[in-house]
Design a protein around this motif. Sequence first.
Motif, PDB file in Angstrom:
ATOM      1  N   VAL A 246       3.016   8.822   6.645  1.00 35.32           N
ATOM      2  CA  VAL A 246       1.840   8.973   7.504  1.00 35.32           C
ATOM      3  C   VAL A 246       1.232  10.355   7.313  1.00 35.32           C
ATOM      4  O   VAL A 246       0.007  10.511   7.152  1.00 35.32           O
ATOM      5  N   ARG A 247       2.067  11.379   7.305  1.00 36.75           N
ATOM      6  CA  ARG A 247       1.582  12.745   7.165  1.00 36.75           C
ATOM      7  C   ARG A 247       0.915  12.982   5.809  1.00 36.75           C
ATOM      8  O   ARG A 247      -0.164  13.581   5.716  1.00 36.75           O
ATOM      9  N   LEU A 248       1.548  12.485   4.745  1.00 40.49           N
ATOM     10  CA  LEU A 248       0.997  12.678   3.400  1.00 40.49           C
ATOM     11  C   LEU A 248      -0.331  11.952   3.226  1.00 40.49           C
ATOM     12  O   LEU A 248      -1.266  12.475   2.609  1.00 40.49           O
ATOM     13  N   LEU A 249      -0.427  10.735   3.762  1.00 44.52           N
ATOM     14  CA  LEU A 249      -1.684   9.993   3.647  1.00 44.52           C
ATOM     15  C   LEU A 249      -2.782  10.663   4.474  1.00 44.52           C
ATOM     16  O   LEU A 249      -3.934  10.721   4.047  1.00 44.52           O
ATOM     17  N   ALA A 250      -2.414  11.148   5.651  1.00 50.69           N
ATOM     18  CA  ALA A 250      -3.404  11.825   6.490  1.00 50.69           C
ATOM     19  C   ALA A 250      -3.947  13.078   5.815  1.00 50.69           C
ATOM     20  O   ALA A 250      -5.124  13.424   5.957  1.00 50.69           O
ATOM     21  N   ASP A 251      -3.092  13.774   5.055  1.00 52.04           N
ATOM     22  CA  ASP A 251      -3.494  15.007   4.374  1.00 52.04           C
ATOM     23  C   ASP A 251      -3.898  14.774   2.920  1.00 52.04           C
ATOM     24  O   ASP A 251      -4.135  15.734   2.175  1.00 52.04           O
ATOM     25  N   ASP A 252      -3.939  13.483   2.502  1.00 58.32           N
ATOM     26  CA  ASP A 252      -4.325  13.115   1.137  1.00 58.32           C
ATOM     27  C   ASP A 252      -3.451  13.822   0.102  1.00 58.32           C
ATOM     28  O   ASP A 252      -3.946  14.384  -0.884  1.00 58.32           O
ATOM     29  N   LEU A 253      -2.128  13.766   0.327  1.00 59.12           N
ATOM     30  CA  LEU A 253      -1.198  14.462  -0.566  1.00 59.12           C
ATOM     31  C   LEU A 253      -0.273  13.525  -1.340  1.00 59.12           C
ATOM     32  O   LEU A 253       0.530  13.994  -2.148  1.00 59.12           O
ATOM     33  N   LEU A 254      -0.367  12.211  -1.103  1.00 60.80           N
ATOM     34  CA  LEU A 254       0.558  11.308  -1.790  1.00 60.80           C
ATOM     35  C   LEU A 254       0.249  11.218  -3.282  1.00 60.80           C
ATOM     36  O   LEU A 254       1.152  11.337  -4.120  1.00 60.80           O
ATOM     37  N   ALA A 255      -1.015  11.030  -3.621  1.00 65.15           N
ATOM     38  CA  ALA A 255      -1.399  10.975  -5.034  1.00 65.15           C
ATOM     39  C   ALA A 255      -1.121  12.328  -5.690  1.00 65.15           C
ATOM     40  O   ALA A 255      -1.508  13.374  -5.177  1.00 65.15           O
ATOM     41  N   GLY A 256      -0.422  12.315  -6.796  1.00 63.22           N
ATOM     42  CA  GLY A 256      -0.109  13.555  -7.497  1.00 63.22           C
ATOM     43  C   GLY A 256       1.151  14.232  -7.033  1.00 63.22           C
ATOM     44  O   GLY A 256       1.580  15.225  -7.637  1.00 63.22           O
ATOM     45  N   LEU A 352       9.389   9.161  -2.023  1.00 68.41           N
ATOM     46  CA  LEU A 352       8.037   9.715  -2.094  1.00 68.41           C
ATOM     47  C   LEU A 352       7.574   9.871  -3.540  1.00 68.41           C
ATOM     48  O   LEU A 352       6.402   9.644  -3.857  1.00 68.41           O
ATOM     49  N   THR A 353       8.491  10.241  -4.421  1.00 72.47           N
ATOM     50  CA  THR A 353       8.140  10.357  -5.834  1.00 72.47           C
ATOM     51  C   THR A 353       7.778   8.991  -6.412  1.00 72.47           C
ATOM     52  O   THR A 353       6.785   8.846  -7.136  1.00 72.47           O
ATOM     53  N   ALA A 354       8.574   7.968  -6.074  1.00 73.03           N
ATOM     54  CA  ALA A 354       8.283   6.621  -6.564  1.00 73.03           C
ATOM     55  C   ALA A 354       6.960   6.102  -6.009  1.00 73.03           C
ATOM     56  O   ALA A 354       6.172   5.465  -6.734  1.00 73.03           O
ATOM     57  N   LEU A 355       6.678   6.357  -4.753  1.00 73.40           N
ATOM     58  CA  LEU A 355       5.396   5.951  -4.172  1.00 73.40           C
ATOM     59  C   LEU A 355       4.225   6.619  -4.874  1.00 73.40           C
ATOM     60  O   LEU A 355       3.205   5.988  -5.172  1.00 73.40           O
ATOM     61  N   SER A 356       4.367   7.906  -5.141  1.00 72.08           N
ATOM     62  CA  SER A 356       3.289   8.647  -5.796  1.00 72.08           C
ATOM     63  C   SER A 356       3.013   8.109  -7.199  1.00 72.08           C
ATOM     64  O   SER A 356       1.850   8.031  -7.630  1.00 72.08           O
ATOM     65  N   ARG A 357       4.061   7.720  -7.908  1.00 75.46           N
ATOM     66  CA  ARG A 357       3.885   7.228  -9.280  1.00 75.46           C
ATOM     67  C   ARG A 357       3.358   5.797  -9.324  1.00 75.46           C
ATOM     68  O   ARG A 357       2.493   5.463 -10.130  1.00 75.46           O
ATOM     69  N   ARG A 358       3.893   4.938  -8.448  1.00 77.50           N
ATOM     70  CA  ARG A 358       3.554   3.510  -8.508  1.00 77.50           C
ATOM     71  C   ARG A 358       2.345   3.134  -7.662  1.00 77.50           C
ATOM     72  O   ARG A 358       1.675   2.137  -7.943  1.00 77.50           O
ATOM     73  N   ALA A 359       2.102   3.891  -6.597  1.00 75.79           N
ATOM     74  CA  ALA A 359       1.056   3.482  -5.661  1.00 75.79           C
ATOM     75  C   ALA A 359       0.289   4.671  -5.102  1.00 75.79           C
ATOM     76  O   ALA A 359       0.236   4.879  -3.885  1.00 75.79           O
ATOM     77  N   PRO A 360      -0.326   5.481  -5.982  1.00 73.75           N
ATOM     78  CA  PRO A 360      -1.038   6.664  -5.484  1.00 73.75           C
ATOM     79  C   PRO A 360      -2.246   6.324  -4.608  1.00 73.75           C
ATOM     80  O   PRO A 360      -2.712   7.171  -3.845  1.00 73.75           O
ATOM     81  N   GLY A 361      -2.724   5.069  -4.703  1.00 70.34           N
ATOM     82  CA  GLY A 361      -3.896   4.682  -3.918  1.00 70.34           C
ATOM     83  C   GLY A 361      -3.586   4.041  -2.581  1.00 70.34           C
ATOM     84  O   GLY A 361      -4.502   3.545  -1.906  1.00 70.34           O
ATOM     85  N   LEU A 362      -2.320   4.011  -2.170  1.00 73.95           N
ATOM     86  CA  LEU A 362      -1.970   3.434  -0.874  1.00 73.95           C
ATOM     87  C   LEU A 362      -2.720   4.136   0.259  1.00 73.95           C
ATOM     88  O   LEU A 362      -2.945   5.345   0.216  1.00 73.95           O
ATOM     89  N   ARG A 363      -3.054   3.352   1.295  1.00 72.48           N
ATOM     90  CA  ARG A 363      -3.699   3.940   2.476  1.00 72.48           C
ATOM     91  C   ARG A 363      -3.256   3.181   3.714  1.00 72.48           C
ATOM     92  O   ARG A 363      -2.760   2.053   3.627  1.00 72.48           O
ATOM     93  N   LEU A 364      -3.416   3.798   4.857  1.00 76.00           N
ATOM     94  CA  LEU A 364      -3.035   3.174   6.113  1.00 76.00           C
ATOM     95  C   LEU A 364      -3.935   1.982   6.393  1.00 76.00           C
ATOM     96  O   LEU A 364      -5.154   2.045   6.203  1.00 76.00           O
ATOM     97  N   ALA A 365      -3.341   0.895   6.866  1.00 81.62           N
ATOM     98  CA  ALA A 365      -4.112  -0.302   7.192  1.00 81.62           C
ATOM     99  C   ALA A 365      -4.669  -0.243   8.606  1.00 81.62           C
ATOM    100  O   ALA A 365      -5.556  -1.023   8.954  1.00 81.62           O
ATOM    101  N   VAL A 366      -4.131   0.654   9.446  1.00 83.67           N
ATOM    102  CA  VAL A 366      -4.614   0.814  10.820  1.00 83.67           C
ATOM    103  C   VAL A 366      -4.718   2.313  11.118  1.00 83.67           C
ATOM    104  O   VAL A 366      -4.050   3.129  10.466  1.00 83.67           O
TER     105      VAL A 366
END
Length: 389
Positions: A246-256, A352-366
Amino acid sequence: METTLPLERPDPTTPPARYRWLQEHEPVARVVGADGTPAWLVTSYELVAAGLADPRLGLTPPGVEVDERASLFRDGPAHTRLRRLVARAFTPRRIAELAPRIETLADRHVAALVAAAQDGPADLVDLLSAPLAVGSLGLLLGVDLDDHPRFRGLVDDALRADPMAAAGDPALLAEAERAWGALTAFTADLVVAARERPGDDLLSALVQIRDADDGRLGDGELVALVTVLLAAGGLTVQGGLAVAVVRLLADDLLAGLADRPDVPELVDELVRRAGVEVFPRWAQEDLVLGDVTIAVGEKVLLRLEAANHDPARFADPEALRPGRAGPHLGFGRGPHHCLGAALARVELTAALTALSRRAPGLRLAVPVADIPWHRGEVDSGPMMLMLRT
């Protein structure tokens, strides 16, 4: 003004604003719990750290006997003995050797999450956080928990039936005792199997530990220890990973994230912000904390979340700043410092590393405000976290 718990929290990922006022004006404050009982609430980093290390603050009220099997919830020599014996098996080397297998496990669960998200919102807690926490503990203990389909259900039932929250409700307390009894019985079977067929794993090492002065861990101690590791370790990582996402998506830090050179430091910052708490403490004798006198038998709430967001210790505490100087209290401190801290860091980093590599475009649905949240006495986090691609 009297402070009543729980404190108002408009944003589940942000500490209550009341903490800041208390830190500035009343860092050791008299409060009333949700059940109507009084306690002392400690919110400053300096005093929380001091309280965690103070042997005069114990895990049980003075004079209350604790079953010898629950040594992790005892204080003094009994707890010191158990920690010393367990430390001989729960080594950094063992955790480091598990890291590649945990990374493979995380990648597999992330792949399942991504595949599910192609068809609509998918739940990170159900598809990644919970199975990774359970699977990693299975790897540590040498038990293939995928072969025990009822295990996750046992843990989920036990965690939902929080004995501390159910203390005032006979029906809920009975359900908590039933759920924890079922999990304990399952754990007892694991201990028996490890005695009969020892392998190269933590549980087998614990079973075989002997010490000239301290003897060996008894079956009761082993069952209690492994039950706590399974339940507490499972919920802590489950909630901590969901909060981190949640924190990473809110701060746009998951990608990369996977390509950052400071991933361990970023994970450490996410742990600081996670909001895990420690069990209440009880004054074993009269003592002074800050400038407040706490009487023997009084309850003390050492709030890690408040301490880890204390502006007197962390500049701009709401921000994620990898590499902050000095330690936080996310895993506690002192004699009851979290046994599974190293394992939790490995799991969070792998996921978190696997999420960043496989799904950098994930976003919250709500929106964050609509995420259903569990907030217990110790652990907290989303009950489900729906994501979309």
